[in-house]
Enzyme design. Structure first.
Site, PDB file in Angstrom:
ATOM      1  N   SER A 142       1.082  -0.821   0.414  1.00  0.00           N
ATOM      2  CA  SER A 142       0.100   0.219  -0.291  1.00  0.00           C
ATOM      3  C   SER A 142       0.908   1.121  -0.067  1.00  0.00           C
ATOM      4  O   SER A 142       0.969   2.693  -0.408  1.00  0.00           O
ATOM      5  CB  SER A 142      -1.079   0.031   0.815  1.00  0.00           C
ATOM      6  OG  SER A 142      -0.101   0.166   2.349  1.00  0.00           O
ATOM      7  N   GLY A 197      -2.087  -4.268   0.858  1.00  0.00           N
ATOM      8  CA  GLY A 197      -2.054  -5.930   2.246  1.00  0.00           C
ATOM      9  C   GLY A 197      -0.933  -6.452   1.597  1.00  0.00           C
ATOM     10  O   GLY A 197      -1.358  -7.916   2.275  1.00  0.00           O
ATOM     11  N   ASN A 247       4.114  -5.843   5.493  1.00  0.00           N
ATOM     12  CA  ASN A 247       2.221  -6.312   5.695  1.00  0.00           C
ATOM     13  C   ASN A 247       2.823  -6.909   6.578  1.00  0.00           C
ATOM     14  O   ASN A 247       2.284  -8.114   7.595  1.00  0.00           O
ATOM     15  CB  ASN A 247       1.776  -6.571   5.162  1.00  0.00           C
ATOM     16  CG  ASN A 247       1.034  -5.142   4.525  1.00  0.00           C
ATOM     17  OD1 ASN A 247       0.209  -4.775   4.849  1.00  0.00           O
ATOM     18  ND2 ASN A 247       1.202  -5.436   2.880  1.00  0.00           N
ATOM     19  N   ASP A 295      -5.251   6.687   9.517  1.00  0.00           N
ATOM     20  CA  ASP A 295      -4.463   5.098  10.308  1.00  0.00           C
ATOM     21  C   ASP A 295      -3.498   5.041  11.310  1.00  0.00           C
ATOM     22  O   ASP A 295      -2.813   4.399  11.285  1.00  0.00           O
ATOM     23  CB  ASP A 295      -4.633   4.450   9.109  1.00  0.00           C
ATOM     24  CG  ASP A 295      -4.176   4.738   8.017  1.00  0.00           C
ATOM     25  OD1 ASP A 295      -3.003   5.508   8.363  1.00  0.00           O
ATOM     26  OD2 ASP A 295      -3.911   3.795   7.058  1.00  0.00           O
ATOM     27  N   HIS A 306      -0.198   4.866   7.220  1.00  0.00           N
ATOM     28  CA  HIS A 306       0.244   5.630   5.802  1.00  0.00           C
ATOM     29  C   HIS A 306       0.536   6.961   6.062  1.00  0.00           C
ATOM     30  O   HIS A 306      -0.525   7.949   6.013  1.00  0.00           O
ATOM     31  CB  HIS A 306      -1.137   4.942   4.778  1.00  0.00           C
ATOM     32  CG  HIS A 306      -1.258   3.474   4.684  1.00  0.00           C
ATOM     33  ND1 HIS A 306      -2.394   3.283   5.619  1.00  0.00           N
ATOM     34  CD2 HIS A 306      -1.095   2.798   4.075  1.00  0.00           C
ATOM     35  CE1 HIS A 306      -2.307   1.567   5.407  1.00  0.00           C
ATOM     36  NE2 HIS A 306      -0.912   1.810   4.110  1.00  0.00           N
TER      37      HIS A 306
END
Length: 199
Positions: free
Chosen positions: A19, A56, A84, A170, A173
């Site tokens: 991402s 992801g 991830n 979040d 990011h």
């Protein structure tokens, strides 16, 4: 501006990642790849950066789609995978094996690589962190790749409070401004990668 010899094609760089590469949560044109493309243009480079980021994706996911992400036109590879894996606390040995396989495939195709890592979090224990953090420098040395140990280094801090203005809600990011700072740090390394790709 870079002047190409007659008939020469610009260098094509595939950015294989998750991402952070894909531009998660950002308007079109504000993610890593378009901002990097703009930065390169401003430096006079005509290299083309292809966004092969999938939100992801783990290192296993990146390995699984590597072959079809690389076209005959690919001249160089940026690998930004592992975020991830570390968020899930996966076995660092698995992450290492997947990245090793990606770099071996790139080497077999004579593709120069820029390997971009992330520091492991401390919440899985010091042994896990030490094992994870060793992956990127070890593999960069093994395959003679260019290395940026920390994708987020351009943000200047790992303190969540200090980074609030550069991150999306979040906290994971970067926002468009944060991506711009990251690109300013990564850009010179990408130029070095492009230089390795030229005949």
């Amino acid at each position: 501006m870079t002047v190409l010899p007659a008939g020469a094609e610009p260098v094509t760089v595939v950015a294989l990642g998750d991402s952070l590469t894909a531009g998660y949560g950002l308007p079109e044109g504000e993610g890593l790849v378009p901002q990097l493309q703009g930065w390169l243009r401003a430096q006079g480079s005509d290299a083309v950066v292809v966004n092969a980021g999938v939100s992801g994706d783990t290192t296993a996911g990146g390995l699984a789609r590597l072959d079809w992400s690389l076209t005959p036109e690919t001249d160089a590879l940026i690998v930004t995978l592992g975020g991830n894996d570390l968020l899930r606390g996966l076995d660092p040995a698995t992450t290492r094996a997947n990245l090793d396989a990606i770099l071996a495939k790139a080497q077999a195709r004579n593709l120069p690589v820029l390997l971009i890592g992330l520091p492991g979090p401390a919440n899985f224990g010091p042994e896990w962190k030490a094992e994870f953090d060793a992956i990127y420098p070890d593999l960069a040395a093994k395959y003679d790749t260019l290395l940026v140990p920390d994708f987020m280094a351009g943000l200047g801090s790992h303190d969540p409070a200090a980074l609030r203005g550069l991150m999306q809600g979040d906290g994971i990011h970067p926002n468009a401004e944060g991506v711009g700072k990251i690109v300013a740090t990564l850009g010179p390394e990408v130029l070095a990668l492009i230089a390795r790709a030229k005949p």
